[in-house]
Design a protein around this motif. Sequence first.
Motif, short mmCIF file in Angstrom:
data_model
loop_
_atom_site.label_atom_id
_atom_site.label_comp_id
_atom_site.label_asym_id
_atom_site.label_seq_id
_atom_site.Cartn_x
_atom_site.Cartn_y
_atom_site.Cartn_z
N LEU A 1 30.44 9.38 19.15
CA LEU A 1 31.61 10.15 18.79
C LEU A 1 31.34 11.63 19.07
O LEU A 1 30.19 12.04 19.27
CB LEU A 1 31.96 9.94 17.32
N LYS A 2 32.39 12.42 19.07
CA LYS A 2 32.23 13.84 19.37
C LYS A 2 31.34 14.50 18.32
O LYS A 2 31.52 14.30 17.12
CB LYS A 2 33.60 14.53 19.39
N ASP A 3 30.36 15.27 18.80
CA ASP A 3 29.46 16.05 17.94
C ASP A 3 28.67 15.19 16.97
O ASP A 3 28.30 15.63 15.88
CB ASP A 3 30.26 17.10 17.14
N LYS B 1 31.60 8.27 24.36
CA LYS B 1 31.14 7.08 25.06
C LYS B 1 31.10 5.90 24.10
O LYS B 1 30.70 6.05 22.95
CB LYS B 1 29.75 7.30 25.66
N GLU B 2 31.53 4.75 24.59
CA GLU B 2 31.38 3.49 23.86
C GLU B 2 30.88 2.45 24.86
O GLU B 2 31.41 2.34 25.97
CB GLU B 2 32.69 3.03 23.22
N TRP C 1 34.86 9.25 27.87
CA TRP C 1 36.00 10.16 27.82
C TRP C 1 35.46 11.58 27.90
O TRP C 1 34.68 12.02 27.03
CB TRP C 1 36.79 9.95 26.52
N ASP C 2 35.82 12.30 28.97
CA ASP C 2 35.30 13.66 29.17
C ASP C 2 36.34 14.72 28.85
O ASP C 2 36.15 15.89 29.16
CB ASP C 2 34.79 13.82 30.60
N SER D 1 36.91 6.33 16.33
CA SER D 1 37.03 6.49 17.79
C SER D 1 38.31 7.18 18.22
O SER D 1 38.35 7.84 19.25
CB SER D 1 36.94 5.12 18.46
N VAL D 2 39.36 7.01 17.44
CA VAL D 2 40.59 7.76 17.68
C VAL D 2 41.04 8.40 16.37
O VAL D 2 40.73 7.91 15.28
CB VAL D 2 41.73 6.87 18.26
N ILE D 3 41.76 9.51 16.47
CA ILE D 3 42.27 10.19 15.28
C ILE D 3 43.58 9.49 14.90
O ILE D 3 44.66 9.86 15.35
CB ILE D 3 42.48 11.69 15.57
#
Length: 234
Positions: free
Chosen positions: A132-134, A201-202, A224-225, A171-173
């Motif tokens: 996940l992000k960060d 990334k997953e 996802w970039d 993974s999604v908000i």
Amino acid sequence: MEILNIDILNLIIAILAFVISIISLYKSYISGRPYINLMDMFFEPSKFHCYSLEDYDGHKKLTDNHKTIINDTLGRVSYQIIDGESYLLVNMLSGHFEYRDVRLVLAPYQFTYVNTGKFVSEIQLIKGMFKLKDRDVFEKNIDCMIRPEGRDGEKINIQVAYVCEEGYDTSVIYNRLLEETQRFSYIDDIEKARRIINFEKEEFVLKCKNNAKSKYLIKVIYTWDGTRLKFVFK
């Protein structure tokens, strides 16, 4: 005359690329190996539901049956029947939680795959790796069987669900999906994907078995970039 030659050259290159892809696919088929492609990652508002203990705006009431599923799947990724439908349920709770903070989120996204290689009669998810992000990469062992749909068994549809605590990274908000009233593709609608996707990334490891009982280990990877969703099959 020079322009015509360039057009012919481009056509030849395109045909060669197509032929190479067909040869690769044919080799995969002959070897008995499945070849899985992602058709879509999408949101369908009629399938999306959020449950909580309190009746918050846009949420439904968490039932006793939901609580039983939550308690039986703590810390696991598993395939579950919830409200009569199948979900790949990611339960992020540990043994210590308060139900007032729990959220059960159904179908914030779905995947549709197609197998264009050798027919497989069953697919087993073995492991998932998430970034996940960060946050650091974390892994989860999975023991989850998925049976392809359809007469020919080539189509695979997976609805994802979460159990998490309010404010926990997923993974999604999913709270932003409460505003959405139309179906959309996370692949095609970049602006909506940028607002909602929360992973970098997953990666999933799968074991596929065909009717001849041959087994194959494969990986499906999403990255996802911030500009587009990429899918890799290995």
